[in-house]
Scaffold this active site. Structure first.
Site, mmCIF file in Angstrom:
data_model
loop_
_atom_site.group_PDB
_atom_site.id
_atom_site.type_symbol
_atom_site.label_atom_id
_atom_site.label_comp_id
_atom_site.label_asym_id
_atom_site.label_seq_id
_atom_site.Cartn_x
_atom_site.Cartn_y
_atom_site.Cartn_z
ATOM 1 C CG HIS A 209 15.085 -3.747 -0.935
ATOM 2 N ND1 HIS A 209 14.355 -4.880 -0.666
ATOM 3 C CD2 HIS A 209 14.283 -2.705 -0.621
ATOM 4 C CE1 HIS A 209 13.175 -4.519 -0.156
ATOM 5 N NE2 HIS A 209 13.109 -3.202 -0.109
ATOM 6 N NE ARG B 227 8.361 0.881 4.926
ATOM 7 C CZ ARG B 227 8.690 0.142 3.864
ATOM 8 N NH1 ARG B 227 7.772 -0.315 3.054
ATOM 9 N NH2 ARG B 227 9.955 -0.124 3.609
ATOM 10 C CD GLU C 85 3.675 -3.766 3.301
ATOM 11 O OE1 GLU C 85 4.294 -3.594 2.242
ATOM 12 O OE2 GLU C 85 4.149 -3.471 4.400
ATOM 13 C CG ASP D 24 5.925 -6.663 0.725
ATOM 14 O OD1 ASP D 24 6.598 -7.659 0.411
ATOM 15 O OD2 ASP D 24 6.408 -5.665 1.260
ATOM 16 C CB CYS E 51 3.600 3.755 -1.846
ATOM 17 S SG CYS E 51 3.554 2.542 -0.517
HETATM 18 C C1 PEP Z 1 5.407 -2.464 -1.075
HETATM 19 O O1 PEP Z 1 5.449 -3.540 -0.495
HETATM 20 O O2 PEP Z 1 4.709 -2.253 -2.098
HETATM 21 C C2 PEP Z 1 6.211 -1.331 -0.591
HETATM 22 C C3 PEP Z 1 6.062 -0.157 -1.126
HETATM 23 O O3 PEP Z 1 7.111 -1.549 0.400
HETATM 24 P P1 PEP Z 1 8.556 -2.266 0.198
HETATM 25 O O4 PEP Z 1 8.823 -2.350 -1.279
HETATM 26 O O5 PEP Z 1 9.542 -1.415 0.923
HETATM 27 O O6 PEP Z 1 8.369 -3.592 0.840
HETATM 28 MG MG MG Z 2 6.272 -3.692 1.459
#
Ligand code: PEP
Ligand code: MG
Length: 568
Positions: free
Chosen positions: A187, A330, A429, A453, A500
């Site tokens: 992140h 989300r 995911e 994920d 995404c």
């Molecule tokens: C993913 O898992 O691809 C996603 C878009 O969600 P995050 O990166 O927030 O887990």
């Molecule tokens: Mg994710």
């Protein structure tokens, strides 16, 4: 000159002095003894350093408020509450008195003890922030000026940055990041990209090769760091940068244009956002909507929970900026590498496999209900859809939908305006969700594939473990098969499917995804122009043919090379 290879986390070049963030402020070994008659003076000095630290934190709060939404400043309210905790500060005073040591030695001794307490109680999740406060106090005592806030120019070099630290960075001064831990989907990397600051992560122990004050050149496209570059290297990068700028300018012209393949198929490019200030970036790069609006930001930097009203106002503010463009919000996806102080449950050994996403929401139904009510109310003001993360079973979807109905009922009773017919979707995911997507499709209006994920769970690799980054393969045949199954089931059931995850931002892979039947892609805003440029040069028919062919390949690299060779 020394070249270090890391992982590209946020595109761009930067050159500047390395500003090393000293992680271990507490490592000084000198124990400064003082005389009995100096004890009062030392306690006074300690109090002065607390006041100075308090003023500094107040200043940070004011600065953050100037550049971003008020909520971000809340993280630092926690810092203030620690500084104002008389009990904690008295414990340090007692060390000065009892052991007759200088204030900085007393703080250090106190922190060493506190470290033991961390491992014994639930303060652990706030350890980084608590240590940060005492580092600040020591910095003021020993007048050492290497705090983040003091960096007015240069490239930040650190072992790791907490989300708290990342949001406190001033974009005006920091030209880039070099972080020893992490991967492109951790992140911290996502935030760097969001703030459009070039970043290289995962350089591991090579961080030792960089000394504070060294001139470093970072290439956020390739993930390299050059320490003390030669003039030739600098010139090389400058001309590369010029070319990229030219390319960007050209692409910028594409902003207002639709994304249509050379044989006339319209594709939709959306943006992922995780901070309210990214809305401007998304619009700047020509996003047609928001394909993933992560909502964790409201929960991340505080001890308490955001109220329904607070969430409603924050979402509404974002939605209104998008007019009637579609926004997919989300619901909260805590767990994994996102910890929330308001919930300090028992430590999980495998947090990515634990109480994450929808599992957390179904456990903490009151928290979930509050968020859903805020979303429904905000939905009244725009084209909002809602989706749930981390789905593995149909029962979870049914349960989550019940909460939506329950929220509607409460809102009706409260006589509040809300979006009655909101569309509901889920993130695909987990391999499980992909494999039962035919069944899941009957319950929802759309799918959004979360490839970050999906890759992690399919290949059984921790997405933030840099030692495993070589296995983070978006085009691994197993991943592509799951994406294909999901897309086919969405099409069969006549529901929309988008993707995404970060893989959508790689132009060649974006074309492959289109070939697999995904016509809506959501990505970091900065990636939109390059993806658009690639799509409009190629035909949909070719993308489909290419996709069909690569499904017979059995290696990620092979697929990538094939895409590069066969796409214009
Ligand atoms: C993913 O898992 O691809 C996603 C878009 O969600 P995050 O990166 O927030 O887990
Ligand atoms: Mg994710």
């Amino acid at each position: 000159m020394k070249k270090i290879k890391g992982i590209p986390a946020s595109p761009g070049f930067a050159i500047g002095k390395a500003r090393k963030v000293n992680d271990d402020f507490f490592s000084f070994s000198e124990i400064k003894k003082i005389k009995e008659e100096d004890v009062d003076e030392e306690i006074k000095r300690f109090h002065e350093s607390i006041t100075k630290t308090e003023n500094e934190i107040q200043q940070i709060i004011n600065n953050i408020k100037k550049i971003t939404d008020k909520e971000y400043a809340e993280i630092f309210s926690f810092h203030l509450s620690i500084l104002r905790d008389k009990n904690l500060m008295e414990r340090i005073e007692k060390i000065i008195k009892r052991e007759r040591v200088s204030a900085e030695t007393a703080v250090k001794k106190f922190v060493v003890n506190l470290n033991k307490e961390f491992s014994e109680n639930n303060l652990k999740t706030r350890k980084k922030e608590i240590l940060d406060i005492f580092e600040r106090i020591i910095a003021n005592l020993i007048k050492k000026n290497d705090r983040l806030k003091d960096i007015k120019d240069g490239i930040l070099v650190a072992n790791d940055l907490s989300p708290t630290q990342t949001v406190s960075i001033d974009k005006k001064y920091i030209k880039g990041f070099v972080i020893s831990m992490g991967t492109e989907t951790s992140h911290t990397a996502i935030v760097a990209k969001a703030l459009e600051i070039p970043a290289v992560v995962g350089i591991k122990e090579n961080i030792e090769e960089i000394k504070d004050g060294d001139t470093i050149l970072i290439d956020g496209y390739e993930g390299t760091v050059i320490v003390n570059p030669t003039q030739i290297e600098i010139e090389k990068v400058k001309s590369k940068e010029k070319e990229i700028r030219k390319f960007r300018k050209k692409i910028y012209i594409l902003k207002g244009k639709k994304t249509i393949t050379s044989d006339g198929k319209e594709i939709n490019l959306y943006a992922n956002i995780q901070l309210p200030e990214e809305v401007e970036t998304a619009l700047k790069y020509g996003a047609e909507g928001i394909g993933l609006f992560r909502t964790e930001y409201l929960y991340l930097k505080r001890k308490d929970l955001p109220t329904e009203e607070e969430q409603f106002l924050s979402y509404k503010k974002i939605i209104e900026k998008f007019g009637n463009k579609e926004i997919i919000i989300r619901t909260i996806d805590v767990g994994g590498d996102k910890f929330i102080s308001a919930f300090q449950g028992p430590k999980e050994l495998n947090s990515f496999l634990g109480l994450r996403g929808i599992r957390f929401c179904l456990e903490k139904r009151d928290v979930f209900l509050t968020q859903i009510k805020a979303i429904l109310r905000a939905g009244y003001y725009g084209n909002l859809k809602v989706m749930f993360p981390m789905i593995t079973t149909k029962e979870e979807v049914i349960e989550a939908k019940k909460i939506i109905e329950c929220a509607k009922k409460e809102l009706r009773k409260e006589n509040l305006k809300f979006k009655e017919n909101i569309q509901v979707g889920i993130m695909i995911e987990t391999p499980s969700a992909a494999l039962v997507s035919d069944d899941l499709a009957k319950e929802v209006n759309f799918f959004s594939i979360g490839s970050n994920d999906l890759i992690q769970y399919t290949l059984a690799i921790d997405r933030v473990n840099e030692k495993l980054s070589y296995l983070y393969q978006p085009c691994h045949p197993s991943v592509l098969k799951l994406i294909k199954i999901t897309a086919e089931n969405a099409i069969k059931n006549n529901i929309e499917v988008s993707l995404c995850g970060e893989m959508a931002s790689i132009p060649e892979i974006a074309c492959l995804l289109i070939g697999l039947g995904i016509k809506k892609l959501s990505m970091a805003p900065v990636a939109i122009p390059s993806v658009k440029e690639k799509i409009i040069k190629n035909s949909y028919t070719e993308m489909k043919e290419i996709a069909e062919k690569v499904m017979n390949f059995n290696k990620h690299e092979e697929i990538i090379n094939f895409l590069k060779k066969n796409l214009k």
